[in-house]
Write a protein that holds these residues in place. Structure first.
Motif, PDB file in Angstrom:
ATOM      1  N   GLU A 336      37.656   2.266  26.807  1.00 21.46           N
ATOM      2  CA  GLU A 336      38.701   1.903  25.838  1.00 21.46           C
ATOM      3  C   GLU A 336      39.741   3.004  25.711  1.00 21.46           C
ATOM      4  O   GLU A 336      40.873   2.739  25.315  1.00 21.46           O
ATOM      5  CB  GLU A 336      38.066   1.603  24.478  1.00 21.46           C
ATOM      6  CG  GLU A 336      37.444   0.224  24.433  1.00 21.46           C
ATOM      7  CD  GLU A 336      36.819  -0.091  23.091  1.00 21.46           C
ATOM      8  OE1 GLU A 336      36.867   0.765  22.184  1.00 21.46           O
ATOM      9  OE2 GLU A 336      36.293  -1.199  22.956  1.00 21.46           O
ATOM     10  N   ASN A 428      41.801   9.267  21.659  1.00 19.12           N
ATOM     11  CA  ASN A 428      41.511   9.041  20.248  1.00 19.12           C
ATOM     12  C   ASN A 428      40.146   9.600  19.903  1.00 19.12           C
ATOM     13  O   ASN A 428      39.220   9.524  20.709  1.00 19.12           O
ATOM     14  CB  ASN A 428      41.526   7.546  19.943  1.00 19.12           C
ATOM     15  CG  ASN A 428      42.923   7.023  19.870  1.00 19.12           C
ATOM     16  OD1 ASN A 428      43.836   7.768  19.614  1.00 19.12           O
ATOM     17  ND2 ASN A 428      43.074   5.728  20.117  1.00 19.12           N
ATOM     18  N   PRO A 429      39.995  10.136  18.723  1.00 27.26           N
ATOM     19  CA  PRO A 429      38.661  10.604  18.337  1.00 27.26           C
ATOM     20  C   PRO A 429      37.721   9.420  18.187  1.00 27.26           C
ATOM     21  O   PRO A 429      38.157   8.286  18.044  1.00 27.26           O
ATOM     22  CB  PRO A 429      38.902  11.291  16.985  1.00 27.26           C
ATOM     23  CG  PRO A 429      40.167  10.745  16.497  1.00 27.26           C
ATOM     24  CD  PRO A 429      40.983  10.399  17.687  1.00 27.26           C
ATOM     25  N   PRO A 430      36.411   9.658  18.231  1.00 25.62           N
ATOM     26  CA  PRO A 430      35.481   8.535  18.126  1.00 25.62           C
ATOM     27  C   PRO A 430      35.556   7.893  16.742  1.00 25.62           C
ATOM     28  O   PRO A 430      35.720   8.555  15.740  1.00 25.62           O
ATOM     29  CB  PRO A 430      34.110   9.173  18.355  1.00 25.62           C
ATOM     30  CG  PRO A 430      34.299  10.601  18.122  1.00 25.62           C
ATOM     31  CD  PRO A 430      35.698  10.931  18.451  1.00 25.62           C
ATOM     32  N   HIS A 431      35.447   6.569  16.739  1.00 27.71           N
ATOM     33  CA  HIS A 431      35.496   5.845  15.475  1.00 27.71           C
ATOM     34  C   HIS A 431      34.144   5.889  14.803  1.00 27.71           C
ATOM     35  O   HIS A 431      33.112   6.022  15.462  1.00 27.71           O
ATOM     36  CB  HIS A 431      35.842   4.371  15.706  1.00 27.71           C
ATOM     37  CG  HIS A 431      37.049   4.169  16.539  1.00 27.71           C
ATOM     38  ND1 HIS A 431      37.220   3.061  17.325  1.00 27.71           N
ATOM     39  CD2 HIS A 431      38.131   4.910  16.737  1.00 27.71           C
ATOM     40  CE1 HIS A 431      38.372   3.143  17.945  1.00 27.71           C
ATOM     41  NE2 HIS A 431      38.946   4.245  17.619  1.00 27.71           N
TER      42      HIS A 431
END
Lengths: 460, 144
Positions: A336, A428-431
């Motif tokens: 992703e 993006n940082p992990p959600h």
């Protein structure tokens, strides 16, 4: 049994009637409630015999862990798919969730079936939602080819199974699991009996998959979206193992000789697919081939039919289900962000995403069967019972364990260690969602260390 | 950052983006100007609507569930509560307190009881034959 099945069926209208804003929240919540309720199946009073009996559905120590795994996987699939489906129109999102729920319904019916024809119909029925998920929501052009391979490989094995079951039904009048252990042998001529034996097992061997008939698996796993990969790796492969365990009861005494080539093929497959893993550049393909490798060990264990081998096979099936699904989720987090499955494209992630690196580490350790995780316990039981069956299998299984450790570490080192490539400037940082997803995969695996008798099956 | 710049005695026009300023002296060495703020070396590509916008740009507390921040937090709370507190903790407690799963503890106690009984009565602990041999009726060995 109906306590879980009817809520699962009613998840379907709830998916279509929930307002758009609350769709994913309600689906996740209800499927988690169903998953928690499904733990009641583990409250079996005794290990022998069937529990939660009705005319059509029952659970016994073999099917209970697989049923709980199935129910546990639906919320995980919902969690995993939420991100990549966010941009799609709402009705397509609802369709996707409905496909996942219908898979769960078919799988519950399959694992709790008390009759072979019902098991067969549910076995086939799971193909349809999976095919739709792969071919409609897969990301690459190859998904059509993957769907074709998946469908026709499985059908080629299962049509002979239908004929074999109809033959059995014709001669004995019943195919209920309660009575078939006590049936006399059916076919008269040796040749017909051998063909019937092969017809019974072929579908499950292809599904497991056995090494020679495994080509559908890398394609299907790689091309499927994350939920498709998860359900394929975690549960659908185990349908094959479970079917084999059930049907081997009626296949005595031919199994003693006829299973030799399949045992050897399975063990050879462990080594071959492990070696292929060492040469993979595609992350999902590596995880897919590692599934083939572990399932080869399970297939060999089931075919030798000793109590410890069955126990080992069952433990490994459950542990592998959780581990493999976790690895696919981790690969999806990479995908992703970078929109590529190539491993060298996203390296050194430990520096950038350290918390995800923790999950990678635990999942890798589980994959290479670190003690005291149940992965090791299952593998060890299968390896020792294979050794008891024949000394020489130790060479194959030992080499297989070595190669498994090799490619698991290779996968970890490639994705986590090393230098960050220069083009990775913004990931993006992990959600929180991703952390929850991986927690729900790996924490049950760790908890199973404490009470492995839940997944032991029959033997002590 | 604007306040920092104004400390240096520069009143920046609003058109100059604050984030992209760097302090590079472009004046000659003997010039009276000490430093000049310039725009960054690479122009930010105007990607409005075409590139991938990180969801963290709009909502820094993005949890991964939904673009609507309220629903995002709600979904996160439901997921974590039902997944961990209900399913793992309550479910785990349920499993832990299951009575004698698989009757293993019973089997152990029964075995110990039978051993004590048989040792007291002097009987062998276990018989070679599982079934009573006298009750097995074998078919006659005629040729059929």
């Amino acid at each position: 049994m109906l306590k879980i099945l009817i809520p699962s069926i009613l998840l379907l209208p709830s998916t279509w009637l929930t307002p758009q804003k609350y769709l994913w929240t309600t689906t996740l919540s209800y499927s988690l409630l169903i998953a928690s309720a499904s733990l009641m199946w583990l409250a079996t009073p005794s290990e022998t015999g069937w529990s939660f009996l009705s005319c059509l559905m029952a659970s016994d120590p073999i099917s209970t862990p697989l049923l709980v795994l199935t129910c546990w996987l639906l919320p995980l699939m919902v969690l995993a798919s939420q991100n990549h489906l966010m941009l799609e129109p709402i009705n397509r999102q609802r369709t996707f969730i409905s496909l996942l729920i219908s898979l769960q319904i078919f799988l519950i019916l399959a694992f709790s079936a008390t009759e072979l024809i019902m098991f067969y119909i549910m076995f086939e029925a799971t193909l349809i939602p999976t095919l739709i998920i792969i071919t409609r929501w897969g990301n690459q052009m190859e998904r059509l080819n993957a769907g074709t391979y998946f469908l026709f490989y499985t059908l080629a094995g299962s049509l002979p199974l239908l004929i074999a079951l109809l033959l059995l039904q014709n001669s004995t009048g019943t195919l209920s699991f309660f009575t078939i252990p006590y049936l006399p042998s059916t076919c008269s001529t040796p040749w017909a009996h051998k063909m019937w034996w092969t017809a019974c097992l072929l579908a499950f061997l292809i599904k497991m998959p056995l090494y020679g008939a495994h080509l559908w698996l890398p394609k299907a796993h790689v091309e499927a979206p994350i939920a498709g990969s998860m359900i394929l790796a975690a549960v659908l492969l185990k349908l094959g193992g479970y079917g084999m365990m059930r049907i081997l009861i009626i296949l005595d005494p031919l199994t003693k000789e006829l299973s030799y080539p399949f045992i050897i093929l399975a063990l050879w497959g462990v080594i071959m697919t492990g070696s292929i893993c060492l040469r993979q550049t595609d992350l999902k393909a590596l995880i897919a081939y590692s599934s083939v490798s572990h399932m080869g060990l399970v297939a060999a264990g089931i075919l030798i039919q000793t109590p410890w081998a069955f126990t080992g096979a069952l433990i490994l099936m459950i542990a592998h289900g959780l581990t493999s699904s976790a690895l696919f989720c981790l690969a999806n987090t990479n995908y992703e962000r970078t929109h590529s499955r190539t491993m060298i494209l996203a390296r050194g992630l430990q520096t950038l995403l350290p918390l995800t690196a923790v999950w990678w580490f635990i999942a890798t350790l589980a994959n290479l069967a670190l003690p005291p995780l149940p992965n090791l316990m299952g593998e060890l039981m299968i390896i020792t019972s294979l050794f008891n069956w024949s000394m020489w299998t130790l060479i194959l299984t030992g080499l297989g364990t070595l190669i498994t450790a090799g490619y698991s570490l290779y996968m970890f080192l490639m994705t986590q260690h090393g230098q960050l490539p220069h083009h990775l400037i913004s990931l993006n940082p992990p959600h929180s969602r991703e952390h929850l997803l991986l927690t729900l995969h790996l924490l049950p695996l760790l908890l199973l260390i404490l009470k492995p008798e839940l997944i032991w099956g029959w033997s002590a | 950052m604007l306040s920092r710049l104004s400390r240096l005695g520069l009143a920046l026009p609003r058109s100059v983006s604050v984030l992209s300023t760097r302090f590079v002296s472009q004046s000659k060495a003997d010039s009276a100007i000490s430093s000049t703020a310039v725009t960054e070396l690479y122009e930010p590509v105007n990607q409005s609507g075409h590139g991938e916008v990180s969801p963290f740009a709009k909502n820094p507390d993005f949890h991964g569930f939904s673009t609507d921040p309220e629903e995002d937090v709600r979904n996160m709370k439901m997921g974590f509560f039902l997944g961990i507190s209900v399913a793992l903790v309550i479910g785990g407690t349920f499993i832990h307190y299951l009575p004698d799963h698989g009757m293993r503890k019973w089997a152990r106690r029964e075995a110990e009881r039978l051993i004590l009984l048989r040792e007291k009565e002097g009987l062998p602990l276990i018989e070679e034959n599982y079934y009573d041999v006298s009750k097995i009726i074998l078919p006659s060995s005629n040729e059929d």
